[in-house]
Design a protein around this motif. Structure first.
Motif, PDB file in Angstrom:
ATOM      1  N   THR A 681      34.930  21.353  81.261  1.00  0.00           N
ATOM      2  CA  THR A 681      34.676  21.485  82.696  1.00  0.00           C
ATOM      3  C   THR A 681      35.722  20.686  83.460  1.00  0.00           C
ATOM      4  O   THR A 681      36.246  19.682  82.965  1.00  0.00           O
ATOM      5  CB  THR A 681      33.270  20.996  83.077  1.00  0.00           C
ATOM      6  OG1 THR A 681      33.142  19.606  82.716  1.00  0.00           O
ATOM      7  CG2 THR A 681      32.208  21.809  82.354  1.00  0.00           C
ATOM      8  N   SER A 682      36.014  21.124  84.682  1.00  0.00           N
ATOM      9  CA  SER A 682      37.083  20.470  85.425  1.00  0.00           C
ATOM     10  C   SER A 682      36.745  20.374  86.908  1.00  0.00           C
ATOM     11  O   SER A 682      35.919  21.132  87.433  1.00  0.00           O
ATOM     12  CB  SER A 682      38.397  21.236  85.255  1.00  0.00           C
ATOM     13  OG  SER A 682      38.334  22.489  85.910  1.00  0.00           O
ATOM     14  N   LYS A 683      37.409  19.424  87.571  1.00  0.00           N
ATOM     15  CA  LYS A 683      37.396  19.293  89.022  1.00  0.00           C
ATOM     16  C   LYS A 683      38.846  19.154  89.469  1.00  0.00           C
ATOM     17  O   LYS A 683      39.605  18.372  88.899  1.00  0.00           O
ATOM     18  CB  LYS A 683      36.584  18.071  89.458  1.00  0.00           C
ATOM     19  CG  LYS A 683      35.108  18.163  89.125  1.00  0.00           C
ATOM     20  CD  LYS A 683      34.369  16.897  89.557  1.00  0.00           C
ATOM     21  CE  LYS A 683      32.886  16.979  89.191  1.00  0.00           C
ATOM     22  NZ  LYS A 683      32.157  15.739  89.570  1.00  0.00           N
ATOM     23  N   SER A 684      39.199  19.907  90.499  1.00  0.00           N
ATOM     24  CA  SER A 684      40.583  19.902  90.970  1.00  0.00           C
ATOM     25  C   SER A 684      40.633  19.670  92.472  1.00  0.00           C
ATOM     26  O   SER A 684      39.799  20.197  93.219  1.00  0.00           O
ATOM     27  CB  SER A 684      41.270  21.238  90.651  1.00  0.00           C
ATOM     28  OG  SER A 684      41.302  21.475  89.264  1.00  0.00           O
ATOM     29  N   LEU A 685      41.619  18.900  92.895  1.00  0.00           N
ATOM     30  CA  LEU A 685      41.901  18.694  94.311  1.00  0.00           C
ATOM     31  C   LEU A 685      43.398  18.887  94.527  1.00  0.00           C
ATOM     32  O   LEU A 685      44.214  18.475  93.687  1.00  0.00           O
ATOM     33  CB  LEU A 685      41.517  17.275  94.753  1.00  0.00           C
ATOM     34  CG  LEU A 685      40.043  16.870  94.668  1.00  0.00           C
ATOM     35  CD1 LEU A 685      39.899  15.383  94.942  1.00  0.00           C
ATOM     36  CD2 LEU A 685      39.220  17.678  95.665  1.00  0.00           C
ATOM     37  N   SER A 686      43.759  19.523  95.637  1.00  0.00           N
ATOM     38  CA  SER A 686      45.170  19.660  95.969  1.00  0.00           C
ATOM     39  C   SER A 686      45.334  19.635  97.477  1.00  0.00           C
ATOM     40  O   SER A 686      44.427  20.021  98.225  1.00  0.00           O
ATOM     41  CB  SER A 686      45.749  20.962  95.400  1.00  0.00           C
ATOM     42  OG  SER A 686      45.188  22.092  96.043  1.00  0.00           O
ATOM     43  N   ALA A 687      46.480  19.167  97.930  1.00  0.00           N
ATOM     44  CA  ALA A 687      46.776  19.122  99.358  1.00  0.00           C
ATOM     45  C   ALA A 687      48.282  19.093  99.536  1.00  0.00           C
ATOM     46  O   ALA A 687      49.007  18.513  98.712  1.00  0.00           O
ATOM     47  CB  ALA A 687      46.147  17.892 100.017  1.00  0.00           C
ATOM     48  N   GLY A 688      48.746  19.736 100.605  1.00  0.00           N
ATOM     49  CA  GLY A 688      50.177  19.750 100.832  1.00  0.00           C
ATOM     50  C   GLY A 688      50.541  20.430 102.125  1.00  0.00           C
ATOM     51  O   GLY A 688      49.684  20.734 102.958  1.00  0.00           O
TER      52      GLY A 688
END
Length: 926
Positions: A681-688
Motif C-alpha cells: 500500500t502507498s501514499k503519495s504527495l506531489s506539488a509543483g
C-alpha cells in the motif's frame, strides 16, 4: 381577446414548425486521417460540438445569416471559415488542420479521461517523448535505453550474469521497482513478463514489463506520468504510468538501419556489434478515417566482455595425478598452464553484454463502423533468442566438471528464448450523450531456457552437454468498459468518467528434462543387509550421496550454470480481479481545476482494496500554473512472487552459490515463519509549478511516496546438518539438498520505504542564425530509505539480517543514481543537423553483504554526439557516438572483482561499462 391571443400562439407555432433549420456539417482531418474529438464552435456563440468517431460534425443554427466556424484541436493550428446560410440551407464545410509541431509533441492523454491537453497544463507531471523525432539522431536503439538517456526519472541498463534478465532489461521510475510502474499501450494495460529478476540486479525480486518487445518504429510517442495513479489505473501504478502511443501514420513509408559497436580502451577493435532495422508503413482504409499501420524490426547484438584474466586457482594436483600421485588440492595452476600451452585469459567468462537475435511485428488499426463508432485493434509479436554465460567452471572444480568431457573446464551458455504476444480489440463511440469504450486486451510472455556447453556432473561421463531446462509462461487478459461525458453547463464544465475492469492472470512454471535438474548420485537408505551395510535405492529425493569426485566430495546434480527446473516446481496458477472506478474533473473556474478519482478492486487471491486520488491545478496566467496531488495506491503481489520456485546459480560476494527460491506455502517457509504475501500500500504527495514563457518552458515538481509492506526478495537462509544443529536447521538442510540448493530465498512483505524527490525540466526553442536550436535540460533528485523495523516473525528472531540482508538494502536504497541530469542541444540548419547531449549519472553503491567490499561509486558524465545530413528529402545519414569520451564507472575494489575479474559494477546500473559506442544510421522516408 382570449380567442385572438390563442390564435396568435397558433400562428407562431405553425411558423416555428414550418421553419427550416440551417445546418452546417462536415469532416475534420489532418493531412492523413480524420480527427476524433476536435472542437467545432460558432464564433460569438456558445454553440459548439465535437467530431465523432468518423471525424464528422453537425451544427444546427436557429436562423439564416453569416457565421464564422472555428475548429480547434490540441497540437494543431486553429482554423476558421466564414459561411452564409439561407433559410433551411444545408452546407458542407470540411476542415484540414495543420500540426503545430511545438505543441503536438507535448500533447498528453495520460492522467485524465477528459480531452487531451498540453503537458504544461496537467494537474500532475507528465513527460512527453517524441520517439519518431529523437530516434533519427540518438545512438540508442531500444526503448529502455532511449528513455534512460532522455527521462532522468527513468533508469534501465543492460544486465550481465543474471540469466534471463540479461535479455529483458529491468526498468525503474523514481528509483522504485520495475513492478511499481504500470505500462500501457494506447491507454490499455500491458502484460508483464514471465521472468522474475532473482540474480541481484536492479529490481531484484520484481516482475517488470518488457518494453523492448515493442519496435521503436511502431511508437509515435511515450507519455510518462510521474505520480501515483493506482486510483485511476489500478495495481502497479505506485511510481507512475508509462503510456506508449502507437504510430498511426498513413500513406508514408519510413525505414532505417542502424549499425555500430564498442570501440573503447577495452575493445579489441570493435566488439559488441549491433544492427537494428526498422520499417513502418500505413494505409488508409476508408475516406471516413480508417487506417492500418504496420511496423517491423530486426535486432542483432553480439557479445562484449569487460573482464580481466582469471586470477584464482585453475588447476590443482587432482588435475594431473600422473605428476602428483598423492594429490591434496595444492595449487599447480602456473605449471599446468605452461604444460598445456594455455594462459589465464583462456578462462575468462563473458561479462558485459549478452548475445541477442530477434525480431518483432506490430500493427495499429482503426475503422469507423457507423457515424458515432469505430472499431480499433493493435498488437504484435516479438521473438528473441539470447545467449548469456555463467561463470567459467575451471578444472579444479572437481564436483562440477568431468575431465573426460571437458579437460580444460567449460564456460556454460544459457540460451533464452522469449516469445511475446499481444492483441487488443475494442469499439468506442457515442452512446447517447456519453462516450463509451469497450475493449479486450490479451497478452502472453513465454520464456524457455536451454543450458549448453555444460554437464550434469552426477552423470559422470554419460552426461549430455546440452539440456532443455524448462521455462515460465505468463498470460493476462483484461476487459474494460469505460464511459465519459463532458457537462458544459455546471461551473465551467465537469467531465465525468466511470468504468469497470476484469482481469484474468495465469502463471506457469514448466519443468526441464530430467537430466537438467536431477542428481543421479542421490540415493534413499531403506535399511541394512545382513552385514550391517546400508541398503540404498537410487532416488533423486534421497539424502545419501553415492557418487564422489577424486577429492571425496559428492558430485553436483543438474546442469552447471543454470540447473533445470525440477518437476516438483511444476506450477499452473490463476487469479481474477474485478475493478470499478469513478473519475470526476471539475473546472471550477477557467483557471481552477480539481480532479477526484476513486477505485475499488477485488482480487480472488487476497481480497479487496479501495484507493483514491485528489489533484488540483490553478492557472494564474498563460505563463504560470501551480499543481498538486495526493493519492493512495496499492500493488498486488504478482502470481510470480506468490508461486515462483526454482534453483539457480548466483554469484554472491565472490562465490557461486546454488540458491533455491521457495514459495511462501512451502515447508521451508513454514519452518522460518515466512508469512503469506499481501498487497503493498502507498501514499503519495506531489506539488509543483509550470511556466510557459514562450521559447522557454519550465516544470518543477517535488514528491513524496510512502510504501508499506513492500515485497522484497530475502537474503540467503541456510540449514545445518551437524550433530548440534536444531531440528529446524536439520530439516531445512535436507529440504535444500533435495532441491540441489545450498541456500533458500523467499518473497516477503518485509519493509516500509519512503521516497522523496524533485524533478526539474526546462526546454528552450529559438532561431539561431539560419537554423533552429532546441535545448532541453532535465534533472531529478531522488532518495529512497527503508524506515522502521523489518517485519519479521518470532521464528526469524536473530535472523533479521538474513531476512533483509545488506545487499538487498543497498539494492532498494542506493542502486539507482540519486542525482541524474541531462542537457541536450539539437540544432538544424538546411540539410544538416547536429546533436549533443551530456548526461550526469550520480553516485550509486555496489550491493554486497561483505562490509569491507561495500563501495560508493562516484558519478560520471556521459557525452553523446551525432550529426546528420539529408542527401534528399527521402534519404538521411547520421553518424555519431554514445559515450564519445570512453568514460567508465569507478572500478570495483579488488576483493569485489573476485577471481573472475569483474572489473566494473555489473549489479549497480549506473550507465553501463562497455565504453564508447560508435554508430551509423541510414533513414528513408517515402
Amino acid at each position: 381577446m382570449k380567442i385572438k391571443f390563442y390564435f396568435l400562439i397558433f400562428l407562431f407555432a405553425i411558423s416555428v414548425i414550418g421553419a427550416k433549420a440551417q445546418t452546417i456539417r462536415g469532416t475534420v482531418s489532418d493531412t492523413s486521417q480524420t480527427i476524433i474529438g476536435a472542437t467545432v464552435a460558432v464564433s460569438g456563440n456558445v454553440q459548439r460540438v465535437g467530431t465523432n468517431a468518423s471525424g464528422k460534425y453537425e451544427l444546427k443554427l436557429s436562423k439564416p445569416g453569416k457565421y464564422t466556424i472555428v475548429v480547434s484541436y490540441i497540437g494543431f493550428r486553429t482554423q476558421q471559415k466564414t459561411v452564409t446560410l439561407a433559410e433551411g440551407e444545408i452546407q458542407t464545410l470540411d476542415f484540414q488542420l495543420l500540426a503545430n509541431s511545438n505543441d503536438l509533441e507535448n500533447v498528453v492523454v495520460l492522467g485524465s479521461r477528459s480531452a487531451p491537453r498540453s503537458n504544461l497544463e496537467t494537474p500532475v507531471p507528465v513527460d512527453v517523448v517524441d520517439i519518431k523525432k529523437i530516434t533519427q539522431n540518438i545512438p540508442q536503439v531500444s526503448l529502455n535505453q532511449i528513455l534512460n538517456f532522455v527521462a532522468p526519472s527513468f533508469t534501465s541498463n543492460v544486465m550481465s550474469l543474471t540469466d534471463g534478465t540479461d535479455h529483458i532489461d529491468p526498468a525503474s521510475l523514481r528509483g522504485l521497482g520495475p513492478d511499481q510502474v504500470l505500462v500501457l499501450i494506447n491507454g490499455k494495460r500491458r502484460h508483464t513478463t514471465a521472468l522474475v529478476n532473482i540474480n541481484g540486479s536492479l529490481g531484484k525480486g520484481s516482475v517488470g514489463t518488457d518494453m523492448n518487445a515493442i519496435p521503436t518504429s511502431a511508437i509515435k510517442r511515450v507519455e510518462i506520468l510521474r505520480d501515483g495513479a493506482a486510483a485511476q489505473y489500478g495495481s502497479d501504478a505506485i511510481a507512475g504510468v508509462i503510456n506508449i502511443i502507437l504510430n498511426d501514420d498513413v500513406n508514408k513509408l519510413t525505414a532505417n538501419v542502424s549499425g555500430g559497436g564498442y570501440s573503447g580502451k577495452h575493445s579489441d577493435g570493435l566488439d559488441g556489434e549491433t544492427i537494428q532495422a526498422n520499417v513502418n508503413y500505413g494505409v488508409k482504409l476508408s475516406d471516413k478515417g480508417g487506417y492500418l499501420n504496420f511496423s517491423g524490426s530486426f535486432d542483432y547484438r553480439d557479445f562484449a566482455s569487460r573482464t580481466t584474466p582469471y586470477r584464482g586457482v585453475i588447476y590443482t594436483d587432482y588435475n594431473n595425478p600422473s605428476l602428483y600421485p598423492s594429490p591434496t588440492g595444492v595449487d599447480i595452476t602456473d605449471a599446468e598452464l605452461a604444460r598445456r600451452g594455455q594462459t589465464r585469459s583462456d578462462f575468462v567468462p563473458n561479462i558485459g553484454q549478452s548475445q541477442n537475435r530477434g525480431g518483432a511485428l506490430f500493427f495499429n488499426a482503426s475503422i469507423p463502423v457507423a457515424e458515432e463508432a469505430e472499431i480499433y485493434a493493435f498488437g504484435g509479436v516479438n521473438y528473441r533468442n539470447g545467449i548469456s554465460n555463467a561463470f567459467y567452471r575451471t578444472p579444479r572444480q572437481l564436483t562440477q566438471n568431468n575431465a573426460t568431457i571437458y579437460p580444460n573446464g567449460f564456460l556454460p551458455e544459457i540460451v533464452t528464448n522469449s516469445l511475446d504476444q499481444s492483441f487488443a480489440v475494442g469499439i468506442r463511440g457515442n452512446a447517447g450523450k456519453w462516450k463509451a469504450d469497450f475493449s479486450n486486451t490479451f497478452g502472453r510472455n513465454i520464456i524457455d531456457f536451454k543450458t549448453q556447453n555444460t554437464v550434469n556432473a552426477s552423470l559422470l561421463t554419460a552426461s549430455p552437454t546440452s539440456f532443455e531446462s524448462g521455462g515460465y509462461e505468463f498470460t493476462q487478459n483484461t476487459t474494460n468498459l469505460d464511459f465519459s461525458r463532458f457537462f458544459s453547463d455546471p461551473l465551467k464544465g465537469i467531465n465525468v468518467a466511470f468504468g469497470f475492469e476484469n482481469r484474468y492472470e495465469n502463471y506457469k512454471i514448466n519443468p526441464g528434462e530430467e537430466a537438467s535438474w536431477r542428481n543421479y548420485g542421490n540415493a534413499l537408505r531403506v535399511g541394512t543387509d545382513g552385514t550391517g551395510a546400508p541398503i540404498l535405492i537410487p532416488d533423486a529425493s534421497g539424502n545419501v550421496s553415492t557418487r564422489f569426485a577424486a577429492n571425496g566430495a559428492a558430485y553436483a546434480g543438474g546442469a552447471q550454470g543454470f540447473p533445470g527446473i525440477n518437476e516438483a516446481n511444476l506450477t499452473n496458477e490463476s487469479r481474477n480481479s474485478f475493478a470499478a472506478y469513478g473519475d470526476v474533473e471539475f473546472n471550477l473556474t477557467e483557471k481552477f481545476l480539481v480532479d477526484a478519482a476513486a477505485r475499488f478492486e477485488n482480487y480472488s487471491d487476497f481480497g479487496s482494496t479501495v484507493n483514491g486520488k485528489l489533484a488540483a491545478r490553478y492557472k494564474f496566467s498563460d505563463k504560470f500554473l501551480l499543481r498538486a496531488a495526493a493519492s493512495t495506491g496499492f500493488r498486488a503481489p504478482s502470481l510470480h512472487q506468490r508461486f515462483f520456485s526454482s534453483t539457480s546459480s548466483v554469484y554472491i560476494d565472490g562465490n557461486i552459490v546454488e540458491s533455491g527460491t521457495f514459495s511462501n506455502d512451502s515447508r521451508i517457509a513454514q519452518l522460518l515463519g515466512i508469512p503469506e504475501l499481501k498487497e503493498e500500500t502507498s501514499k503519495s504527495l506531489s506539488a509543483g509549478f509550470t511556466s510557459n514563457l514562450g521559447k522557454l518552458k519550465i516544470t518543477v515538481d517535488g514528491y513524496f511516496i510512502r510504501i508499506n509492506d513492500r515485497v522484497i526478495y530475502t537474503g540467503q537462509f541456510t540449514g545445518n546438518n551437524s550433530a548440534t544443529a536444531s531440528d529446524q536447521d536439520k530439516e531445512i538442510y535436507n529440504l535444500l539438498r533435495l532441491a540441489n540448493a545450498t541456500t533458500a530465498r523467499f518473497f516477503a512483505n518485509a519493509v516500509d520505504t519512503e521516497t522523496k524527490g524533485l524533478d526539474v525540466v526546462l526546454s528552450y526553442n529559438t532561431n539561431l542564425g539560419n537554423g533552429t536550436l532546441r535545448t532541453d535540460w532535465a534533472t531529478t533528485f531522488t532518495k529512497t530509505s527503508i524506515v522502521g523495523d523489518v517485519h519479521a516473525s518470532p521464528l526469524l528472531a536473530g535472523k533479521e539480517s538474513t531476512y533483509l540482508d545488506a545487499a538487498s538494502r543497498i539494492l532498494i536504497e542506493k542502486v539507482t543514481p540519486r542525482i541524474k541530469s541531462n542537457i541536450t542541444f539539437d540544432y538544424s540548419i538546411g540539410k544538416w543537423n547536429a546533436f549533443l547531449r551530456n548526461v550526469y549519472f550520480g553516485k550509486v553503491s555496489q550491493p554486497t553483504n561483505t562490509v569491507a567490499n561495500q563501495q560508493e561509486l562516484t558519478g560520471r558524465v556521459i557525452t553523446d554526439l551525432g550529426a546528420g545530413y539529408n542527401f534528399t528529402k527521402n534519404l538521411k545519414v547520421t553518424v555519431g557516438a554514445n559515450n564519445i569520451f570512453d568514460v567508465y564507472p569507478q572500478e570495483l575494489l579488488l576483493a569485489s572483482q573476485g577471481t573472475s575479474g569483474i572489473l566494473y559494477p555489473n549489479q549497480a546500473p549506473q550507465f553501463g561499462y562497455l565504453g564508447r559506442y560508435v554508430f551509423t544510421r541510414l533513414s528513408l522516408n517515402f
